[in-house]
Scaffold this active site. Structure first.
Site, mmCIF file in Angstrom:
data_model
loop_
_atom_site.group_PDB
_atom_site.id
_atom_site.type_symbol
_atom_site.label_atom_id
_atom_site.label_comp_id
_atom_site.label_asym_id
_atom_site.label_seq_id
_atom_site.Cartn_x
_atom_site.Cartn_y
_atom_site.Cartn_z
ATOM 1 N N SER A 37 2.349 2.006 3.387
ATOM 2 C CA SER A 37 2.131 1.572 4.767
ATOM 3 C C SER A 37 0.780 0.905 4.987
ATOM 4 C CB SER A 37 2.273 2.762 5.722
ATOM 5 O OG SER A 37 1.333 3.782 5.407
ATOM 6 N N ASP A 327 -4.221 5.250 14.073
ATOM 7 C CA ASP A 327 -3.301 6.330 14.414
ATOM 8 C C ASP A 327 -3.610 7.524 13.511
ATOM 9 O OD1 ASP A 327 -2.176 5.729 11.956
ATOM 10 O OD2 ASP A 327 -0.313 4.912 12.755
ATOM 11 N N HIS A 330 -3.586 5.871 9.681
ATOM 12 C CA HIS A 330 -4.019 4.557 9.213
ATOM 13 C C HIS A 330 -5.326 4.083 9.846
ATOM 14 C CE1 HIS A 330 0.451 4.752 9.011
ATOM 15 N NE2 HIS A 330 0.188 4.386 7.766
#
Length: 372
Positions: A37, A327, A330
């Site tokens: 991600s 978040d 990340h």
């Protein structure tokens, strides 16, 4: 005699044209990115059953039109920023419907997938994600497409001249080994799991070399025990030292692995990108780097934590450039820029195209529903 002379001229002309297509395809230098991600630019958007998604506002608020684009951040990834500074085009997601042979030749491909890991079993509770082996399998399909388009010799030249990024590993710990629902958590201890992980990575890097990857960077792990999710799950709110020690062990073993492969594999330029120390310092001393918060996410659901993803009902911090984390998992665009610049400085990356300046950092859009 004249007829034979004309035939020879035609033959030379045909061979010249064929030579242009085979050996002089004017191939651009592009990137092929393998990751999770932290590097995903939209593959998981097209995995309809995946639970690892960045498809809701406010993801992407500081990128392009401000709408979600598949990046798990408010802005750019580290790979975006390094590529921009090297003058490389930003590769689109492999699953982007507009991807074609011409697009691949112009821009490369990004195979990164949120929730993916070095190990096939990692992140299985996300249901759909691409592991590194799956990403390499997709790359092999890409190669077949390009060989059919421009021929084997030109394709070999294209792929050997490209740049490669491999950036996975954190999910193998956070969403595998450190979770008791996974068998790896009781099959291995810390040392044997790191050996298992780096042994698998070694096989994957050798396979990429066999497929033509000559200039490749493996990104190391940051202090993953200090991401907001790990802090909020601890009783003290402090960093989880076990996770950080695992990251350091992985980085040490992977750095040696990459160095060894660089000497063993012919014509290879393999590097290990380690930004652990600078990220650790940013988290410990945020004001030194212009940040105000390094322990909680900019996008959160008030006091209800952990809200694992940023959602439309979330509240955003007042100034996103002052937060290290976007978040629970990340980094923010500002933190990614700092990490990328550290790697650029450490390795002295040079631009492949001196005519284009790097893309500037995005101007931050006004923050809706700012946190008081």
């Amino acid at each position: 005699m004249k007829l034979n002379h004309m035939r020879r001229l035609v033959l030379v002309l045909v061979m010249t044209i064929l030579g242009f297509w085979i050996e002089g395809c004017h191939c651009k230098i592009v990137q092929f990115i393998f990751g999770d991600s932290l590097s995903d630019v939209g593959n998981n958007r097209y995995l309809s059953r995946s639970l690892a998604q960045a498809s809701l506002p406010w993801y992407g608020i500081d990128f392009g039109n401000g709408l979600p684009n598949g990046r798990f951040s408010n802005g750019r990834t580290v790979a975006d920023i390094i590529g921009d500074n090297m003058g490389l085009p930003r590769p689109p997601a492999f699953l982007d419907p507009s991807l074609s042979e011409d697009v691949i030749l112009e821009n490369g491909v990004n195979y990164a997938s949120g929730g993916g890991g070095i190990l096939n079993e990692t992140g299985s509770y996300f249901i759909q994600r691409f592991s590194l082996y799956k990403q390499i399998e997709l790359f092999q399909g890409t190669q077949e497409l390009i060989r059919n388009k421009i021929g084997k010799e030109a394709a070999d030249e294209f792929f050997q001249g490209a740049r490669y990024v491999v950036a996975l590993g954190s999910n193998d710990f956070i969403n595998n080994y450190l979770m008791p629902v996974y068998s790896d958590s009781w099959t291995y201890n810390d040392d044997t799991f790191v050996q298992y992980l780096t042994g698998t990575l070694q096989d994957q890097l050798k396979l990429l070399h066999k497929l033509g990857a000559r200039q490749l960077m493996v990104f190391g792990l940051g202090p993953m025990g200090c991401i907001p999710l790990q802090r909020v799950l601890s009783t003290s709110g402090n960093c989880q030292e076990k996770a950080n020690k695992l990251a350091l062990s992985f980085n040490k073993a992977s750095s040696k692995l990459v160095d060894d492969l660089a000497t063993q594999l012919p014509n290879s330029s393999y590097k290990f990108g380690d930004a652990y120390d600078v990220v650790d310092d940013v988290i410990s001393n945020p004001s030194k780097y212009g940040f105000e918060n390094s322990d909680s996410p900019c996008c959160s659901f008030g006091n209800i934590r952990p809200a694992l993803t940023c959602i439309p009902a979330s509240r955003l911090c007042k100034d996103r450039s002052k937060y290290v984390f976007w978040d629970e998992y990340h980094p923010s665009d500002s933190a990614n820029e700092l990490i990328a610049n550290e790697l650029i400085k450490k390795f002295g990356f040079v631009r492949v195209d001196q005519t284009n300046a790097p893309s500037p950092a995005p101007a931050l859009a006004p923050a809706p529903s700012p946190e008081d």
